[in-house]
Design a protein around this motif. Sequence first.
Motif, mmCIF file in Angstrom:
data_model
loop_
_atom_site.group_PDB
_atom_site.id
_atom_site.type_symbol
_atom_site.label_atom_id
_atom_site.label_comp_id
_atom_site.label_asym_id
_atom_site.label_seq_id
_atom_site.Cartn_x
_atom_site.Cartn_y
_atom_site.Cartn_z
ATOM 1 N N ARG A 9 2.772 1.587 -3.215
ATOM 2 C CA ARG A 9 1.810 2.131 -4.321
ATOM 3 C C ARG A 9 1.495 3.708 -4.144
ATOM 4 O O ARG A 9 1.656 4.492 -5.339
ATOM 5 N N ASP A 10 1.232 3.912 -3.191
ATOM 6 C CA ASP A 10 0.829 5.562 -2.761
ATOM 7 C C ASP A 10 2.019 6.457 -3.084
ATOM 8 O O ASP A 10 2.196 7.366 -3.668
ATOM 9 N N ILE A 51 3.202 -2.184 -9.236
ATOM 10 C CA ILE A 51 2.795 -2.565 -7.798
ATOM 11 C C ILE A 51 2.512 -3.964 -7.822
ATOM 12 O O ILE A 51 3.085 -4.850 -7.201
ATOM 13 N N SER A 52 1.713 -4.552 -8.642
ATOM 14 C CA SER A 52 1.284 -5.951 -8.787
ATOM 15 C C SER A 52 2.407 -6.764 -9.180
ATOM 16 O O SER A 52 2.665 -7.905 -8.680
ATOM 17 N N THR A 77 4.730 5.520 -5.063
ATOM 18 C CA THR A 77 5.059 5.543 -6.549
ATOM 19 C C THR A 77 4.293 6.607 -7.270
ATOM 20 O O THR A 77 4.780 7.402 -8.011
ATOM 21 N N LYS A 78 2.928 6.617 -6.990
ATOM 22 C CA LYS A 78 1.862 7.264 -7.674
ATOM 23 C C LYS A 78 2.296 8.732 -7.293
ATOM 24 O O LYS A 78 2.269 9.787 -8.434
ATOM 25 N N ASP A 86 -1.357 6.425 -13.738
ATOM 26 C CA ASP A 86 -1.936 5.409 -12.718
ATOM 27 C C ASP A 86 -1.913 3.924 -13.213
ATOM 28 O O ASP A 86 -1.637 3.147 -12.242
ATOM 29 N N GLU A 103 0.881 -1.233 0.154
ATOM 30 C CA GLU A 103 -0.115 0.044 -0.041
ATOM 31 C C GLU A 103 0.913 1.315 0.029
ATOM 32 O O GLU A 103 0.724 2.223 -0.721
ATOM 33 N N VAL A 155 1.425 2.440 -12.712
ATOM 34 C CA VAL A 155 1.713 2.354 -11.178
ATOM 35 C C VAL A 155 1.154 0.999 -10.751
ATOM 36 O O VAL A 155 1.731 0.089 -9.980
ATOM 37 N N GLU A 156 -0.191 0.872 -11.171
ATOM 38 C CA GLU A 156 -1.093 -0.574 -10.487
ATOM 39 C C GLU A 156 -0.276 -1.632 -11.054
ATOM 40 O O GLU A 156 0.072 -2.836 -10.391
#
Lengths: 93, 93, 93, 93
Positions: free
Chosen positions: A59-60, B84-85, A62-63, B77, A56, B80-81
Motif C-alpha cells: 500500500r505504502d 490493495i483490497s 504503491t501510494k 489515494d 502494508e 490505491v486502497e
Amino acid sequence: MQYGYADNKENILKRLKRIEGQVRGVARMVEEDKYCIDILTQISAVDAAMDKVAIELLRDHTKHCVANPAISPEARDAKVEEVISAINRLLRK
Amino acid sequence: MQYGYADNKENILKRLKRIEGQVRGVARMVEEDKYCIDILTQISAVDAAMDKVAIELLRDHTKHCVANPAISPEARDAKVEEVISAINRLLRK
Amino acid sequence: MQYGYADNKENILKRLKRIEGQVRGVARMVEEDKYCIDILTQISAVDAAMDKVAIELLRDHTKHCVANPAISPEARDAKVEEVISAINRLLRK
Amino acid sequence: MQYGYADNKENILKRLKRIEGQVRGVARMVEEDKYCIDILTQISAVDAAMDKVAIELLRDHTKHCVANPAISPEARDAKVEEVISAINRLLRK
C-alpha cells in the motif's frame, strides 16, 4: 532517502516483532512434541500475519512510489512492472 | 469508457477461453473417474492460469488507473486502497 | 475401478459446472469493458471455488486411497508422498 | 507420546530457526529504510520457507497419524477431517 512506508514504520516493526515471537512459538511447540495439527494452525497464523505486513508495504509503496505524479512516464512504467513482479512472487510464493 | 486493460483485451480473453476449456477438462476427468492426483494437478494449472489473468489485469489497472498523474491526490489515494483490497482478496482467496 | 471421490462425484461435477460458468462470466465482463477491480473480485471467487473442489478431492482421496488399511506399508508410504506433492503444488501453484 | 514428526524434529527445528532469523532480517531492512520491493522479496522467501515446514509436518502427520492401520475406521475418518481442515486453512490463510 525515505521510502513509502516511513509513516507506517513503527506499526510494521511491531507486527514483525510479533511474527518473530510466533515463529519462536512454533519452534517451541515442535520441541515440546505438541500435536501436528495445532502446530499447522499456528503456521497458518504466521502466514496470514506475514501477508498483512506485505499488504502494508505494498500500500505504502504503491501510494508513494508507483502513483507518484512527479516521476516521468518511463519511471512510472518501470515502477509498475516492479511492483507487479513483487505481487506475482507473493501470489506464487 | 475504456479501462486500463483495453490494449490487452484480446490476450486476456484468449487466456480465459483456455481456462474455461481447462475447467471443462477437469469435469471430464471426474466424469471418467480419472485418478484424483491427476485431477489435482490440473486444478493447480487452472489456479496458476487464473492468477496470470489477475496479474495482467492488475498491471494494466495500476498503470492506467492508479498511477494516473491526471487524477487528484484524493482520487489516487482511493484508487490505491481499492487495488490493495483486491490484492488482499487474491492473496487470501 | 472406482476412485475415492465416487460418492461425491455429482457434487463435484456441479461445482465444476458452476466454476465453468463463472469463468465465462469473467470473460463476458472483460468483453463488456467492466471495471478491473470488479473483474478481480470475480477471479478471487473462482480461485476460492476451485480450492473447494481441490479440498473435496483431497478429502476423498485421503480417506479412501491414502488411509486404506488394506494396502501394504510401502504402498501407503508411496500414496502419502504422492498426496503431499499434490498439496505442495496447490500451495505453491 | 511421540508424534509423527519425531524423526524429522531436528530438521524442522533447524528450518524454523532459519525462518526466525529471516523475519528478524526483514525487520532490520525496515529499520534501515531498505527499498520496499527488496523487503517484499524477502517476505516471499519467508512464506515459502514456512510452507516447507508445513509440508514436512503434513507428510509426517499423514504417514503416522492419518494412514495408521492400527486405528479404528471412525478414528481414521476423524483424523482425515482434521488434516483436511488444516490444509484448507493453509490454502486460504
